[in-house]
Design a protein around this motif. Sequence first.
Motif, PDB file in Angstrom:
ATOM      1  N   GLY A  32       8.025  -3.171  13.444  1.00 20.42           N
ATOM      2  CA  GLY A  32       6.590  -3.335  13.387  1.00 20.42           C
ATOM      3  C   GLY A  32       5.879  -1.987  13.443  1.00 20.42           C
ATOM      4  N   GLY A  33       6.418  -1.090  14.267  1.00 20.59           N
ATOM      5  CA  GLY A  33       5.854   0.261  14.370  1.00 20.59           C
ATOM      6  C   GLY A  33       5.935   1.002  13.045  1.00 20.59           C
ATOM      7  N   MET A  34       7.115   0.880  12.396  1.00 21.15           N
ATOM      8  CA  MET A  34       7.282   1.527  11.092  1.00 21.15           C
ATOM      9  C   MET A  34       6.274   0.965  10.092  1.00 21.15           C
ATOM     10  N   ALA A  35       6.171  -0.367  10.077  1.00 19.13           N
ATOM     11  CA  ALA A  35       5.264  -1.012   9.133  1.00 19.13           C
ATOM     12  C   ALA A  35       3.825  -0.587   9.412  1.00 19.13           C
ATOM     13  N   MET A  36       3.487  -0.513  10.694  1.00 20.72           N
ATOM     14  CA  MET A  36       2.132  -0.137  11.083  1.00 20.72           C
ATOM     15  C   MET A  36       1.811   1.279  10.621  1.00 20.72           C
ATOM     16  N   ALA A  50      10.689  -4.984   9.588  1.00 17.67           N
ATOM     17  CA  ALA A  50       9.823  -4.021   8.910  1.00 17.67           C
ATOM     18  C   ALA A  50       9.248  -4.652   7.640  1.00 17.67           C
ATOM     19  N   LYS A  51      10.096  -5.385   6.922  1.00 15.47           N
ATOM     20  CA  LYS A  51       9.675  -6.023   5.686  1.00 15.47           C
ATOM     21  C   LYS A  51       8.563  -7.037   5.968  1.00 15.47           C
ATOM     22  N   ASP A  52       8.774  -7.793   7.018  1.00 18.07           N
ATOM     23  CA  ASP A  52       7.800  -8.789   7.419  1.00 18.07           C
ATOM     24  C   ASP A  52       6.452  -8.144   7.710  1.00 18.07           C
ATOM     25  N   GLY A  53       6.497  -7.061   8.489  1.00 18.11           N
ATOM     26  CA  GLY A  53       5.264  -6.364   8.864  1.00 18.11           C
ATOM     27  C   GLY A  53       4.554  -5.797   7.648  1.00 18.11           C
ATOM     28  N   LEU A  54       5.326  -5.208   6.734  1.00 23.49           N
ATOM     29  CA  LEU A  54       4.723  -4.605   5.547  1.00 23.49           C
ATOM     30  C   LEU A  54       4.122  -5.670   4.639  1.00 23.49           C
ATOM     31  N   THR A  55       4.867  -6.772   4.453  1.00 25.36           N
ATOM     32  CA  THR A  55       4.379  -7.835   3.582  1.00 25.36           C
ATOM     33  C   THR A  55       3.064  -8.392   4.117  1.00 25.36           C
ATOM     34  N   GLN A 115       3.779  -3.910  -0.996  1.00 24.85           N
ATOM     35  CA  GLN A 115       4.897  -4.417  -1.795  1.00 24.85           C
ATOM     36  C   GLN A 115       6.205  -3.849  -1.250  1.00 24.85           C
ATOM     37  N   VAL A 116       7.238  -4.674  -1.143  1.00 25.33           N
ATOM     38  CA  VAL A 116       8.498  -4.217  -0.547  1.00 25.33           C
ATOM     39  C   VAL A 116       9.658  -4.439  -1.517  1.00 25.33           C
TER      40      VAL A 116
END
Lengths: 399, 306
Positions: free
Chosen positions: A169-173, A201-206, A211-212
């Motif tokens: 989540g941190g990475m995505a944020m 991470a994918k979940d957070g980015l989506t 786009q992942v």
Amino acid sequence: MIKIALPVVASALVLSACGSDDKKDDSKGSSSAPGGGGGDKPTYTIGFQAGLSGENSALGLNEKKGAELAVEQANASGALPFTLKFTTSDDEASETKSVAAAQKLIDDKNVVVVVGPAFSGPTQAASPNYAKAKLATLSPSATRVSLTDPKNNFTAFLRGTPNDSAQGGGMAMYFSQKLHLKNVMIVNDKTPYGEGLAAVAKDGLTKAGVQVQSESAPQKTPDYTSLATKVKNSGADGLIYAGYYDDAAPFAKKLKEAGVTIPMISGDGTKDDKFVDNAKDAAENWLLTCPCMDASKEAKTAKFVTDYKAKYKEDPGAYSAESYDLANFAIEQMKTFSDPKSITREALLGKLKAATYTGLTKTFKFDQNGEYVGEDIFLYTVKGGKIEYTGNIKELSKS
Amino acid sequence: MTVQEFWDYLIPGIALGALYAVIAIGYTMVYGVLQLINFAHSEVFMVGGFAVLMVFTKIDFNDPSVGMSVLLVLLGFATAGFAGAGTAFALEKVAYRPLRKRNAPRLAFLISAIGASFLLSNLAGKLFGRNNHSLTIPFENKKVFTVMNAQVTVLQVLIVCSAVIMMIGLDLLVNRTKMGAGIRAVAQDAETAGLMGVDIDKVISRTFIVGGLLGGIAGFLFAMNSSVGYTMGFFPGITAFAAAVVGGIGNVRGAMLGGLLLGLVESFSSPLFGEEWRYVSAFVVLILVLMFRPTGILGERLGRTA
């Protein structure tokens, strides 16, 4: 060819663990604690399980040193109503060997609490046995989310760190809110850790509308050239590598050769000096997340850093301080027993589950499933061949 | 896949394939003379990597000049080749010759090979640690030229050129020299070759040395491309063995062809199916080839090219 020979080593470990005493409060001590304590102070052992040899063993060794230092200092303080011993069990960071490594500690009846295991895979494999033995395991770094799933019934597992959902989540944020990236490629290494981290991470980015693209490269891929080329051709403007430093380093090299210059981020599995040593200048500007804070950067941990350096002639590594904290947490709870002779695995487990302990790095507290409460993730950047502390991701991403 | 991408993956594929080809030669030559799969060959390969790592760490160069780079690369070749040849020679003496003298069954050789492989690999793990080590490349691995916009690096040129030189040299050695004639004779019919005055022990020993030389050098090239570690021989070794089988085991030219084929398949499997399918696709090709040509692409021409 290696793979086939390993069970032999594992079974040798089990054999060497046989023959411990049966009474835990027997002051004569067990076979693994020869000599026995003087006087009528009971002797207890704090066990430690992690990969101490094999690939990616640096994290395990960091943690071992932290815990060992805690035990040593507690004994030296003279304030303990019991004598502590420290014993280690090497799981080689392997799921298949973890059960045998855990059994070694479980069979040693003098062991009342275990610090470790370090990695998620071995934790998953060993936790049912630890639960059966009611032997508390305080892991400084097993971050796979599903470990604390109540369905598992890993009743003796206590996670001393925020899990991958916090890290992923941190990475995505950071990628979506701070760097405003639009198209991120995620590469995982096919380990439980890498896959778990990548999924979160994918979940957070989506969710953030990014786009992942997903890729997998199993550990020990002999040539990362084609994958690096693929990253270059993918049109991604950011890369997440969810894996450990042994593979992150050659991958980073190939990315540099392919001319990839997009922001690249990896997790705590890569946050080790070995990553920089092996990848050399290709590691430059890589971002690394870790639920671990930098012990040497904070004033309150200065004494720990000095003591650690004095004993091991090196700076504390990733998770050394966390491991030190967890060992101290366990010792602290052992001291709360009114009769030092009555400490049992089960009673100690119960106390640890209910307790709150503020260590050098953070405050440890667990929910009913053994999950760590709190989710601070810290960002590091490789600058000039060093892993530099950048700060707390939540605060960095606010702007 | 665009044309551009095709070239992007073709080039690393050729480089990887050339490496596999060089390793596969070691398997195929030994099979030729002994009908033995020398599973410890992957460890010969690893020893080559470690030998250069040790030498390069001792020298501890920093930003070497062009001349110095060339010297260091040559030194790397010499060290790796010598270490590989020495290991293979010792291996034959210790693990295989005693069995041959006692007319041991085929299976005993195979077990001995696997045992030697474990021993060497874990010995390296014990001596050098079980972490991966990074081999400092003695030159800047920059782009030399581009083919259809796909970049070719110094290391890729080096790998392909040295592999081609080694393969041509080997082909000449096997087909044109007296030693090569001996190897071919033993491969064809060891007993008759012995009766005709060929010193079988010597021929076998030399075959191991030549295979080990190539394996060691391949280890050095591979180490520059990725890293050095005690298990580094495992996957390349298995793949190269498969390459030898694809080409027709015992057939030197077949090993070269098979190596190249598998290198290309692995490289292209990454964009087409995903990186995780690398080995799957390589071994699917192996199975497909064996289904239609059970003796490999070029067939087991044991007597003709070793």
